[in-house]
Design a protein around this motif. Sequence first.
Motif, PDB file in Angstrom:
ATOM      1  N   SER A   1       0.836  -1.210   0.000  1.00 10.72           N
ATOM      2  CA  SER A   1       0.000   0.000   0.000  1.00 10.72           C
ATOM      3  C   SER A   1       0.867   1.254   0.000  1.00 10.72           C
ATOM      4  N   LEU A   2       1.898   1.253   0.834  1.00 14.31           N
ATOM      5  CA  LEU A   2       2.821   2.395   0.884  1.00 14.31           C
ATOM      6  C   LEU A   2       3.533   2.556  -0.455  1.00 14.31           C
ATOM      7  N   PHE A   3       4.010   1.449  -1.013  1.00 14.03           N
ATOM      8  CA  PHE A   3       4.693   1.486  -2.310  1.00 14.03           C
ATOM      9  C   PHE A   3       3.811   2.143  -3.373  1.00 14.03           C
ATOM     10  N   LEU A   4       2.545   1.746  -3.440  1.00 14.12           N
ATOM     11  CA  LEU A   4       1.634   2.292  -4.437  1.00 14.12           C
ATOM     12  C   LEU A   4       1.406   3.794  -4.231  1.00 14.12           C
ATOM     13  N   LYS A   5       1.252   4.206  -2.990  1.00 18.66           N
ATOM     14  CA  LYS A   5       1.018   5.629  -2.708  1.00 18.66           C
ATOM     15  C   LYS A   5       2.229   6.479  -3.081  1.00 18.66           C
ATOM     16  N   LEU A   6       3.429   5.976  -2.809  1.00 22.65           N
ATOM     17  CA  LEU A   6       4.646   6.714  -3.145  1.00 22.65           C
ATOM     18  C   LEU A   6       4.820   6.830  -4.653  1.00 22.65           C
ATOM     19  N   ARG A   7       4.580   5.719  -5.368  1.00 23.06           N
ATOM     20  CA  ARG A   7       4.755   5.754  -6.818  1.00 23.06           C
ATOM     21  C   ARG A   7       3.686   6.631  -7.484  1.00 23.06           C
ATOM     22  N   TYR A   8       2.503   6.677  -6.901  1.00 22.77           N
ATOM     23  CA  TYR A   8       1.450   7.544  -7.443  1.00 22.77           C
ATOM     24  C   TYR A   8       1.920   8.984  -7.441  1.00 22.77           C
ATOM     25  N   GLU A   9       2.570   9.394  -6.369  1.00 26.47           N
ATOM     26  CA  GLU A   9       3.068  10.775  -6.290  1.00 26.47           C
ATOM     27  C   GLU A   9       4.152  11.037  -7.329  1.00 26.47           C
ATOM     28  N   GLU A  10       4.934  10.031  -7.650  1.00 29.40           N
ATOM     29  CA  GLU A  10       6.095  10.217  -8.525  1.00 29.40           C
ATOM     30  C   GLU A  10       5.776  10.062 -10.010  1.00 29.40           C
TER      31      GLU A  10
END
Length: 396
Positions: free
Chosen positions: A223-232
Motif C-alpha cells: 500500500s505504501l509502495f503504491l502511494k509513493l509511486r502515485y506521487e512520482e
Amino acid sequence: MANFSIRLQNCVVLVAAMPMTIERDLHMATGNGETSYTKNSRIQEKVMFQIKPVLEEATRAAYSALLPRTMVVADLGCSSGPNTLRFVSEVIGIIARHCKEHDRRHDYPQLQFFLNDLPGNDFNNLFLLIQQFNKSMARNHKGEAAEALPPCYISGLSGSFYTRIFPSESVHLFHSLFSVHWHSQASEQLKDTKNKCLDIYITKNMPPSMVKLFQQQFEKDFSLFLKLRYEELVSGGQMVLTFIGRKHEDVFTREPNHLHGLLAQSLKSLVDEGLVEKEKLESFYLPFYSPSVGEVEAILKQVGLFNMNHVKVFEINWDPYDDSESDDVHNSIGSGENVAKCLRAVMESLVASQFGEHILDKLFKEFAHCIAEHLENEKTKHVVLVLSIEKAIIHV
C-alpha cells in the motif's frame, strides 16, 4: 590502556549483535564469482522473456500518452547483473520500434534510466556493466544514421523504494522484477516470537497469528509502495510489477513455501550438528511474502490510485537451466545444485547477517542435497505474477 581495550571489546560485541535490517543486509550476492547473482540469475532472465509483451504494451502506452521530450524510466530493485541492462535494452528497442511505426524516427525522445536498489547493492559492478553496455551500443551502431536508436542516459540511484525517491510527477514508467514482495523491514513481532518449529517462512505448522503478520506486513508495504509511486508518476504513467506469488488463494499452498521449507530443513540440520545456534534460528524469518492475485487486486482496490491494465500468472521450473515442459527431472543432483546456487545468490546476505558467513558453503551444499531428494519425487515450479497498472485520474 586496559580500560580502552574493554570498551573496544564491548563495542565489537555490540556490533556483532546488531539485528538484521533490510536496508543494510538485503542485497544480491556481489561480484562475478561462481556464487554471485551475476552468474546465477537465469530465472530472472527467463521471467523477463515471459513478460516482454506486458512491458511492451506498458512502455508504448506511457510514451504515446504524453509524447515526452525526455522519457524517465526507473527500474526498482535493479540489482547488478546483466538482466538490468537487458531491461534497458528492451525499453530502448520498444521506443525505437514505436517511433518508426508512427514515422517519428527523426523525433526520438531522450531516455533517462534510473537504476535503483538498496545501498548494499553492488553498484560498482553495475556501473562497469553500464560502461560496457554503452560501448557495445556504440560499436553495434557505428556508421549508422544518427536516428538509429533514441539517445539514452543511465544513472544509479541508491535508496529504499519504500521512501520517496523521485520528484513529484517526474517518472513515466516504473518497472520492478522480484523486488516488491520483499518487506520494508523484518517484523519485530515475528522476531520476538519463539519459533519452536524453526520455520523461516509460512508452513502448515505455523500458527495463524504468525501467518497474519506476514500478510499484514505485505499489505502495509505494498500500500505504501503504491502511494509513493502515485506521487512520482506523471498522469498516464505506467508500472509493470513482477512477483514470486501463488496460484491459489490458500496461503498454505506449497507453491512458494516448499523451497523455503527445504532451506529451513537445511538450517535445522546445521543446528543438529552444532554449527548453528538454535536460538538464532528461532528468531529468523525470511522478510518477504508471496501474494496471490486476489490479495494484490484487493490492495489495489483499497488504495484506489491505479487502474489495472493486465495481470498474468505463469509457472517456471525451479531449475533455471531446465527449459523442458515435461514433468521429469533427468538429473536431480545437477538440478539441486542449480537451484541452490540460484537461491544462494538471493539469500546469502540475509543468512550471513544472522548466522555468519562461515556456514554458507556447508548450508547450501546441504540445501542442494535436500532439493535433489525432493526433485527425485516431484518436479516443482515457481509461480510468477506480473501486473501492469496505470496511474488513475482522481477527481476531487
